[in-house]
Design an enzyme around this catalytic site. Sequence first.
Site, mmCIF file in Angstrom:
data_model
loop_
_atom_site.group_PDB
_atom_site.id
_atom_site.type_symbol
_atom_site.label_atom_id
_atom_site.label_comp_id
_atom_site.label_asym_id
_atom_site.label_seq_id
_atom_site.Cartn_x
_atom_site.Cartn_y
_atom_site.Cartn_z
ATOM 1 C CD GLU A 1 0.484 6.080 -3.850
ATOM 2 O OE1 GLU A 1 -0.450 5.369 -4.256
ATOM 3 O OE2 GLU A 1 0.864 6.088 -2.670
ATOM 4 C CG ASP B 1 -2.223 0.709 1.010
ATOM 5 O OD1 ASP B 1 -2.285 1.553 0.093
ATOM 6 O OD2 ASP B 1 -3.174 0.443 1.750
ATOM 7 C CG ASP C 1 -7.483 4.677 -0.764
ATOM 8 O OD1 ASP C 1 -7.563 3.451 -0.895
ATOM 9 O OD2 ASP C 1 -6.644 5.217 -0.020
#
Length: 944
Positions: free
Chosen positions: A552, A549, A626
């Site tokens: 980035e 997760d 998300d």
Amino acid sequence: MKTIVVVALLCALFAGCSPKGYQADESGVTVFPKQTTENGAKAVRVMPVSDEIIRVSASATGQFSADSSLIALPEDKQVEFTTSEDDQVVKVATASTTVEISKENGVVRFFDQDGNEILAGAENGTTMKPMEVDGVKAFELQQVFDSSDDEALYGLGQHQADEMNYKGKNEELFQYNTKVSVPFILSTQNYGILWDNYSLSRFGDPRPYGQMDQFIQYGKDGKEGGLTATYIDDSRKGHVFVERQEPTIDYENLETINKFPEGFSFDHAQITWEGDIEAQENGVFNFLLYYAGYTKLYIDGQLMVDKWRTAWNPSVAKFQVDMKAGQRFHVKLDWIPDGGVSYIGLKALSPVDPEQQKHISFYSEMGNQIDYYFMKGSSMDDVISRYRELTGKAQVMPKWAMGFWQSRERYKTQDELEGALKEFRKRHIPIDNIVMDWSYWKVDQWGSHEFDPARFTDPEAMIKTVHDNNAHILISVWPKFYPNTEHYKEFDKNGWMYQQAIKDSILDWIYPGHLGSFYDAYSPGARKLFWKQIDEKLYSKGIDAWWLDATEPDILSNASVEYRKKLMNPTALGSSTQYFNAFALMNAKGIYEGQRAKNPVDRVFILTRSGFAGMQRYGTTTWSGDIGTCWEDLEAQIPAGINFSMSGLPYWTMDIGGFSVQKKFENAKEGSEEMAEWRELNTRWYQFGAFVPLFRVHGQYPYREIYNLAPESHPAYQSMLYYNKLRYHLMPYIYSLTGAVYHHDYTMMRGLAMDFASDKRVLNIDDQFMFGPSLMVCPVYHFKDRQRDVYFPNSGGWYNLYTGKYMAGGQKQSVDAPYERMPLFVREGSIIPVGPEIEYAAEKPDAPLDLYVYAGKDASFELYEDENTNYNYENGAFSTIQFNYNEADKKLTIQAREGEFPGMVANRKFRVIVVSRDNAVPFLDSDVSGKEIDYNGEKVEVSL
């Protein structure tokens, strides 16, 4: 420090020192242009990687970097090519590609073996402007190519602005939650360009979007100076907190939101910007709206944007306005923040020459030189095959990964996770995977990778329970660590933790706020340590798969790009400005290589929120982040997933139902309009989600298990169950597609242009796609829609999957889309292998298979089988059975099986079911009869 290799003697910096103006060696040719602009190329190097893949580098100094590419695999084979010249150009020719480099200005042009031009660099299209950051000197880079009027362009990763064909469009390439940037484009002219750079980049217009003060602006009262911003702090009473003129609308990050009026409360707020804008030049302006909350934007009364996103995770919308200098346009932006501080911004790009906008352009913020790869083929699939030849094969995913994934944010205890899986089995709902999301650790132990014993009393027993129920478990592993964990200390003592967040005392959102940072995935040693830690704490317990997760990396959500760079600076390779986009690639590399070294048998599976070119070689699937529980986000996922897949990365998924929940759904009451919409939204999303590479449900409360979404008797439950079971019936088809991904570099989720590029009407269709060679998927994405328009490509006819009814191609039709069903059509000339009803992917391996033959044209399909979970297929342990249908003589040929593997089902039963224009057969119709065949691996011919 960077290593620089001098590919020419210093005198080669000056064309006059080389009589020919170029140099050739066994790897390629370097041309030193006679005429160079101030920021142009002093040297251009062309190196064949294969007959169809050409690497091009351009240097502003005449020297070339020897740094290894993070994207491309090492160039370890010698490619035969010839070199020739005339007065104007130097030619480099492989068996199938010729490259011409202008002696005068270094412009590069690409031709096929018949001398037809495929792609050409634009005149003065190579720019390298000196820059310096963190004491490192480098260049801002741009390369421009001419682009034919009739081509369409796809790829660039996954973006959320409802764009499909990037011809003439602009896209900023950086990583962000719900945005995955891949610097690759795929053309309908059957070529691709991979831009080998890791910094913030832009496709199309190289300029950043400008603020609204580029326009002359007038408030509601006609006063010049800015739009009228009306801040209502209590929308229930309509109380105006303040009204003021604002020349810019720039509240996009944690720094710029400080410009909101001091003391303004967002809890029940509503803000409106209204007035007129006047351009100072003629042409098409490109607008970019950055939004969270409920947002509507009107230009001259026309609704341009109507969107919602949760307050903490904004998205973007794009639109264009053709403006004339001196003409006023009325603007109204209505914004309802979604509680707490939200983010909003409106910017625009001023017009460029329309011919310039048509060009293909890649810009990057920082690099030592221009590097890109040109690749060509006879089809778009061929080009993607070249891409994977260059950047790495995508593996065959484990068969269980192609089954259903149940997740929620989050199972807070061992009992919750075990209970959910047992409920699926009790209800006989097919499932293969259950997901352990974040925060299974103690609240102050992020990065420990240890289960909180108060909530997870026996993790090994929990994992065993999952396995005993014929399922697998994926677990969330962040690259984030709290300083009080032993794992942080292990990284820190080696200098492998990013320190800025610690220095700035950045606290996360876990009450009451905890200090932490991310490890440096660019360091080989740090990657090995990361694997060692999760191996010891998790893999050793039996964990099957990894959820990576926030890769980035999202060290601080909603930070500006500039501060994000500081938070991950420096990397082990150099400045974060130069290596901004590749963190996810490096992070996945460490897990993949670590697990394969520890256990070379079992296939790696990684789910990651960010991605980059080359990710496919590390066993990864990327999901779209998300996203929100709203119809517009459902719609946006269709082109997002298609373009991601057409970026060369074949495995993609999303949070079915959307992750972040609108407040109206959080406590929706039975019988209310909100509950009806909630169920329909999830039903429509589920229907779509059954036909993307990974079939996965996830999201915040309300709980996302189908028995929590609706009672068993409800049409929502029944529809979701139907599509779940349909996915499992199609497992022979789907698993064969994963085999084709590896063995034939196939793409499962396919833009219509991949199969019907000659039909120009498909080039901009962004809400239909092919799932494999046979199924055309047409999602429904508006509340209460019971019909939708479908375009049927003109390569032949189409069959309604549910009824078997035939539809001619080359036309658009409004088709039925009842609540329980999404329009699905089968291409004429298809063979679809169908399995029995099963509850997990590996169940009933020797069961008979139905072969649905959709007649009208010749058809073929390759059934792929292997051992389902290991890597033996890389060494030939797999089998294929080729099915061929001949329309003229109505004959099906089942070819002799090729290959074998341990445990292979040697003798099979097939039942052949023919669907034709005169014989409409509903899919999975229990009353249909077919021709039964006993197959022992030898060739069989069947007259139908």
